[in-house]
Design a protein around this motif. Sequence first.
Motif, PDB file in Angstrom:
ATOM      1  N   GLY A 112       1.898 -53.300 -19.223  1.00  0.00           N
ATOM      2  CA  GLY A 112       1.635 -52.153 -20.091  1.00  0.00           C
ATOM      3  C   GLY A 112       0.163 -52.021 -20.447  1.00  0.00           C
ATOM      4  N   ILE A 113      -0.468 -53.138 -20.733  1.00  0.00           N
ATOM      5  CA  ILE A 113      -1.899 -53.123 -21.068  1.00  0.00           C
ATOM      6  C   ILE A 113      -2.718 -52.655 -19.870  1.00  0.00           C
ATOM      7  CG2 ILE A 113      -3.868 -54.613 -21.618  1.00  0.00           C
ATOM      8  CD1 ILE A 113      -1.892 -56.217 -23.421  1.00  0.00           C
ATOM      9  N   VAL A 114      -2.390 -53.143 -18.680  1.00  0.00           N
ATOM     10  CA  VAL A 114      -3.110 -52.724 -17.466  1.00  0.00           C
ATOM     11  C   VAL A 114      -2.930 -51.228 -17.228  1.00  0.00           C
ATOM     12  CG1 VAL A 114      -3.173 -52.943 -14.950  1.00  0.00           C
ATOM     13  CG2 VAL A 114      -3.100 -54.995 -16.379  1.00  0.00           C
ATOM     14  N   VAL A 115      -1.683 -50.731 -17.379  1.00  0.00           N
ATOM     15  CA  VAL A 115      -1.419 -49.300 -17.180  1.00  0.00           C
ATOM     16  C   VAL A 115      -2.271 -48.463 -18.135  1.00  0.00           C
ATOM     17  CG1 VAL A 115       0.338 -47.502 -17.518  1.00  0.00           C
ATOM     18  CG2 VAL A 115       0.875 -49.536 -16.160  1.00  0.00           C
TER      19      VAL A 115
ATOM     20  N   VAL B 268      -6.036 -48.660 -17.171  1.00  0.00           N
ATOM     21  CA  VAL B 268      -6.309 -47.803 -16.006  1.00  0.00           C
ATOM     22  C   VAL B 268      -6.258 -46.340 -16.434  1.00  0.00           C
ATOM     23  CG1 VAL B 268      -5.462 -47.054 -13.744  1.00  0.00           C
ATOM     24  CG2 VAL B 268      -5.547 -49.491 -14.296  1.00  0.00           C
ATOM     25  N   GLY B 269      -5.285 -45.983 -17.271  1.00  0.00           N
ATOM     26  CA  GLY B 269      -5.178 -44.611 -17.773  1.00  0.00           C
ATOM     27  C   GLY B 269      -6.432 -44.166 -18.501  1.00  0.00           C
ATOM     28  N   TYR B 270      -6.999 -45.047 -19.322  1.00  0.00           N
ATOM     29  CA  TYR B 270      -8.238 -44.720 -20.024  1.00  0.00           C
ATOM     30  C   TYR B 270      -9.397 -44.507 -19.050  1.00  0.00           C
ATOM     31  CZ  TYR B 270      -6.943 -45.276 -24.919  1.00  0.00           C
ATOM     32  OH  TYR B 270      -6.401 -45.110 -26.172  1.00  0.00           O
TER      33      TYR B 270
ATOM     34  N   GLY C 239      -5.476 -28.767 -15.508  1.00  0.00           N
ATOM     35  CA  GLY C 239      -4.759 -29.486 -16.542  1.00  0.00           C
ATOM     36  C   GLY C 239      -5.561 -30.590 -17.172  1.00  0.00           C
ATOM     37  N   GLU C 240      -5.054 -31.028 -18.305  1.00  0.00           N
ATOM     38  CA  GLU C 240      -5.610 -32.175 -19.000  1.00  0.00           C
ATOM     39  C   GLU C 240      -4.447 -33.037 -19.454  1.00  0.00           C
ATOM     40  OE1 GLU C 240      -8.032 -30.720 -22.206  1.00  0.00           O
ATOM     41  OE2 GLU C 240      -9.746 -30.462 -20.884  1.00  0.00           O
ATOM     42  N   VAL C 241      -4.604 -34.339 -19.295  1.00  0.00           N
ATOM     43  CA  VAL C 241      -3.594 -35.286 -19.762  1.00  0.00           C
ATOM     44  C   VAL C 241      -4.291 -36.173 -20.788  1.00  0.00           C
ATOM     45  CG1 VAL C 241      -1.899 -37.015 -19.099  1.00  0.00           C
ATOM     46  CG2 VAL C 241      -2.486 -35.190 -17.485  1.00  0.00           C
ATOM     47  N   TYR C 242      -3.893 -36.029 -22.037  1.00  0.00           N
ATOM     48  CA  TYR C 242      -4.608 -36.668 -23.141  1.00  0.00           C
ATOM     49  C   TYR C 242      -4.212 -38.125 -23.334  1.00  0.00           C
ATOM     50  CZ  TYR C 242      -4.999 -31.670 -23.915  1.00  0.00           C
ATOM     51  OH  TYR C 242      -5.190 -30.330 -23.737  1.00  0.00           O
ATOM     52  N   ASN C 243      -2.956 -38.428 -23.192  1.00  0.00           N
ATOM     53  CA  ASN C 243      -2.440 -39.770 -23.421  1.00  0.00           C
ATOM     54  C   ASN C 243      -2.713 -40.633 -22.189  1.00  0.00           C
ATOM     55  OD1 ASN C 243      -0.287 -41.857 -23.088  1.00  0.00           O
ATOM     56  ND2 ASN C 243       0.311 -41.119 -25.118  1.00  0.00           N
ATOM     57  N   PRO C 244      -3.353 -41.797 -22.343  1.00  0.00           N
ATOM     58  CA  PRO C 244      -3.694 -42.617 -21.169  1.00  0.00           C
ATOM     59  C   PRO C 244      -2.481 -43.127 -20.397  1.00  0.00           C
ATOM     60  CG  PRO C 244      -4.280 -43.749 -23.197  1.00  0.00           C
ATOM     61  CD  PRO C 244      -3.869 -42.373 -23.585  1.00  0.00           C
ATOM     62  N   PHE C 245      -1.366 -43.391 -21.066  1.00  0.00           N
ATOM     63  CA  PHE C 245      -0.159 -43.800 -20.352  1.00  0.00           C
ATOM     64  C   PHE C 245       0.336 -42.661 -19.463  1.00  0.00           C
ATOM     65  CE2 PHE C 245       4.473 -43.981 -20.006  1.00  0.00           C
ATOM     66  CZ  PHE C 245       4.627 -45.198 -19.357  1.00  0.00           C
TER      67      PHE C 245
ATOM     68  N   ARG D  75      -1.446 -40.192 -18.419  1.00  0.00           N
ATOM     69  CA  ARG D  75      -2.482 -39.953 -17.404  1.00  0.00           C
ATOM     70  C   ARG D  75      -2.249 -40.861 -16.192  1.00  0.00           C
ATOM     71  NH1 ARG D  75      -7.742 -40.993 -20.097  1.00  0.00           N
ATOM     72  NH2 ARG D  75      -6.735 -39.692 -21.629  1.00  0.00           N
ATOM     73  N   PHE D  76      -1.943 -42.134 -16.435  1.00  0.00           N
ATOM     74  CA  PHE D  76      -1.618 -43.070 -15.360  1.00  0.00           C
ATOM     75  C   PHE D  76      -0.383 -42.593 -14.595  1.00  0.00           C
ATOM     76  CE2 PHE D  76       0.724 -46.580 -13.578  1.00  0.00           C
ATOM     77  CZ  PHE D  76      -0.248 -47.352 -12.959  1.00  0.00           C
ATOM     78  N   MET D  77       0.666 -42.228 -15.340  1.00  0.00           N
ATOM     79  CA  MET D  77       1.913 -41.800 -14.710  1.00  0.00           C
ATOM     80  C   MET D  77       1.709 -40.524 -13.889  1.00  0.00           C
ATOM     81  SD  MET D  77       4.008 -44.140 -15.513  1.00  0.00           S
ATOM     82  CE  MET D  77       5.652 -43.543 -15.246  1.00  0.00           C
ATOM     83  N   SER D  78       0.944 -39.589 -14.431  1.00  0.00           N
ATOM     84  CA  SER D  78       0.688 -38.334 -13.725  1.00  0.00           C
ATOM     85  C   SER D  78      -0.079 -38.572 -12.436  1.00  0.00           C
ATOM     86  CB  SER D  78      -0.082 -37.370 -14.631  1.00  0.00           C
ATOM     87  OG  SER D  78      -0.405 -36.187 -13.953  1.00  0.00           O
ATOM     88  N   ARG D  79      -1.007 -39.474 -12.476  1.00  0.00           N
ATOM     89  CA  ARG D  79      -1.850 -39.731 -11.306  1.00  0.00           C
ATOM     90  C   ARG D  79      -1.154 -40.582 -10.251  1.00  0.00           C
ATOM     91  NH1 ARG D  79      -4.039 -40.758  -7.289  1.00  0.00           N
ATOM     92  NH2 ARG D  79      -6.213 -41.164  -6.881  1.00  0.00           N
ATOM     93  N   PHE D  80      -0.469 -41.656 -10.677  1.00  0.00           N
ATOM     94  CA  PHE D  80       0.039 -42.635  -9.721  1.00  0.00           C
ATOM     95  C   PHE D  80       1.552 -42.609  -9.501  1.00  0.00           C
ATOM     96  CE2 PHE D  80      -3.943 -44.618 -11.240  1.00  0.00           C
ATOM     97  CZ  PHE D  80      -4.614 -44.627 -10.026  1.00  0.00           C
TER      98      PHE D  80
END
Length: 168
Positions: A15-18, A21-23, A132-138, A140-145
Amino acid sequence: MRWLVWIVAGIAALGIVVVMVGYSLPKAHSVTRSATVPLPPDAVYALLIDVDQYPAWRPGVKSLQRRADRDGRPAWTEEASGMKIPLHFEKMERPSLLVARIADPALPFGGTWTYRIAPVAGGSEVTITEDGEVYNPFFRFMSRFVFGHTATLDEFVTNLESRARVKR
């Protein structure tokens, strides 16, 4: 009991890594998809602005509630993927341009979809650009990967092509 501690620690580390990476990923993204549909531009435009009919041809839209128009342009809330997403058209230029915007800054994402409709032999070329913009880093990770930035656009284009074939 020791294995349970290791499992919990592993999940927490993942979770911390995700999130880290999201940030590190950019909040903003821009993706485009195009489709040729067998309808003239005015018919495509009419199909896109008839938001009340979205649940009939977009299976991902579980329900839709109209809201008061904004400056004479349609506004609505879609329920999709377990979320209620308020939207409105902020620009309408018949028959070639529509711009829809997510109208809730409290959501973990936001942005616009720009629809450009151009005549081509046998119908129309529809180009949709998501800025688009994804504000939440979690997310953002999910949207990208995991989901991919184009997942919703790809689904929309497939549904539009199917609906246009029926309307022909």
